[in-house]
Design a protein around this motif. Structure first.
Motif, short mmCIF file in Angstrom:
data_model
loop_
_atom_site.label_atom_id
_atom_site.label_comp_id
_atom_site.label_asym_id
_atom_site.label_seq_id
_atom_site.Cartn_x
_atom_site.Cartn_y
_atom_site.Cartn_z
N GLU A 226 -97.66 30.47 96.29
CA GLU A 226 -97.07 31.72 95.79
C GLU A 226 -98.12 32.56 95.05
O GLU A 226 -98.22 33.77 95.24
N GLN B 94 -99.56 36.25 96.06
CA GLN B 94 -99.54 37.39 95.12
C GLN B 94 -100.91 38.03 95.03
O GLN B 94 -101.05 39.25 94.95
N ALA C 248 -100.04 41.94 94.64
CA ALA C 248 -98.99 41.89 93.61
C ALA C 248 -99.56 41.38 92.27
O ALA C 248 -99.06 41.73 91.21
N ALA C 249 -100.58 40.52 92.35
CA ALA C 249 -101.20 40.00 91.11
C ALA C 249 -102.56 40.64 90.92
O ALA C 249 -103.27 40.92 91.90
#
Ligand code: FAQ
Length: 329
Positions: free
Chosen positions: A110, A114, A119-120
């Motif tokens: 995960e 990301q 997303a991260a």
């Protein structure tokens, strides 16, 4: 009886958080107790830690790229061996940190998704190119120097697995900083062309390093809560100031000039002043518009794709092995 984590009566980790639980949790933090993986914690504390630790891990892994770029071109065997060791250390730091984040209930896959999807975040500093050998000196001196300033207080973070990981990370970062400063010393005391190369690297890495500490306190959305939870111990501006105060005299010692005409010792406050920073540029880099953002993620994606067969083989082996063990029982 003393209940360490004050688990709610239903035992359901998703049940609403009660004021008693939150107050008890804050009491533990205020008493400097370490929070461990199985302890009760507010969902927002868990979320903040997953965000910070995973972003920190991504920074270590992406941070291998700018220096990895020079491993085959290091100017001597000694330089090559220490650079190789440093880059490997950064990979190790990423792994300790991913392991620390996993204790909070997120998987490696995960976190990796990301990172690759954007997303991260990862540190802004690794989106700049390493153009000359002097950049390797500047990264060790400035980037690892900034990382140490930020990370020593994280050894006292309230979350035990993160705090313990940081102890070893900080020891290794100290070696990294020294190898960088030694490269800069050699260049600064070398031929005029070498000294010019060192100054050029300082010119390009100074401002991004000063910005690494994050936005000014007035724009730091997480600082107040993270400090209440003793995840962070100092604000971004406080750590930035410490870094500037420690680093400007080191530049003076090398007879190099920090590229900021406003950077001067202020006797009244016993600190160095610095000129205004272009935070618009910082946010552009953070949002993906820096010189190397696309290359960094593309290289990471390629490494992930190229390593897929290893993960598949390891999984197939583990499945086969556990089936054999079961059959033997
Ligand atoms: N780059 O409210 P704050 C290394 C984001 S490791 C990108 O102040 P916070 C070793 C922040 O995530 C370097 N984004 O946030 C090495 C947030 O966005 P979000 C990494 C940044 O978390 C050396 C938003 O801005 N170190 O160098 C940056 O309280 C050489 C608002 O900011 C760590 O990760 C940035 N520079 O404070 C490796 C240390 N700054 O998440 C290889 C642990 C801020 O809401 C070679 N992390 N943002 O979307 C921390 O101490 C903190 O997370 C801070 C930011 C201080 C970085």
């Amino acid at each position: 009886m003393y209940v360490r984590g004050l688990i709610n009566a239903s035992g359901d980790p998703n049940a609403a958080e009660t004021p008693e639980q939150l107050a008890h949790f804050q009491d533990r933090i205020d008493a400097e107790e370490k929070i461990e993986a199985r302890d009760w914690m507010p969902a927002a504390y868990r979320k903040t830690l997953i965000r910070q630790i995973s972003q920190h891990a991504h920074s270590e892994i992406i941070g291998m790229q700018p220096e990895g770029n020079w491993v085959t071109r290091a100017p001597s065997l000694r330089r090559k061996a220490s650079l190789l060791a440093k880059v490997q250390d950064e990979g190790g730091h990423g792994l300790y940190l991913y392991a620390a984040a996993e204790t909070l209930g997120i998987s490696r896959e995960e976190m990796q998704d990301q990172l690759l999807s954007g997303a991260a975040k990862y540190s802004s500093i690794f989106n700049y190119p390493t153009l000359t050998w002097a950049d390797i000196g500047a990264i060790g001196w400035l980037v690892d120097g900034a990382a140490i300033m930020n990370q020593i207080p994280l050894c006292r973070c309230s979350y035990g697995p993160y705090a313990r990981a940081m102890v070893r990370v900080c020891k290794e970062e100290s070696f990294h900083q020294r190898q960088g400063y030694e490269i800069m010393t050699t260049l600064a005391q070398g031929a005029p062309a070498q000294k010019a190369m060192a100054q050029d690297a300082l010119n390009r890495w100074w401002t991004p390093s000063v910005m690494m500490f994050g936005p000014p306190d007035s724009d730091s959305i997480h600082s107040v809560q993270s400090m209440t939870w003793k995840i962070k111990r100092f604000t971004n501006d406080a750590l930035r100031q410490r870094f500037v105060d420690a680093t400007v005299p080191q530049a003076d010692y090398l007879s190099l000039t920090v590229p900021d005409p406003d950077c001067k010792w202020n006797d009244a406050v016993q600190h160095y002043d610095i000129g205004p920073l272009d935070w618009g540029d910082f946010w552009k880099v953070v949002k993906g518009g820096g010189p190397m953002n696309r290359q960094r993620i593309a290289a990471r994606q390629k490494a992930d794709d190229d390593g897929a067969w290893v993960r598949e083989a390891a999984l197939a082996y583990a499945t086969k092995r556990s089936a054999l063990m079961e059959a033997a029982e």
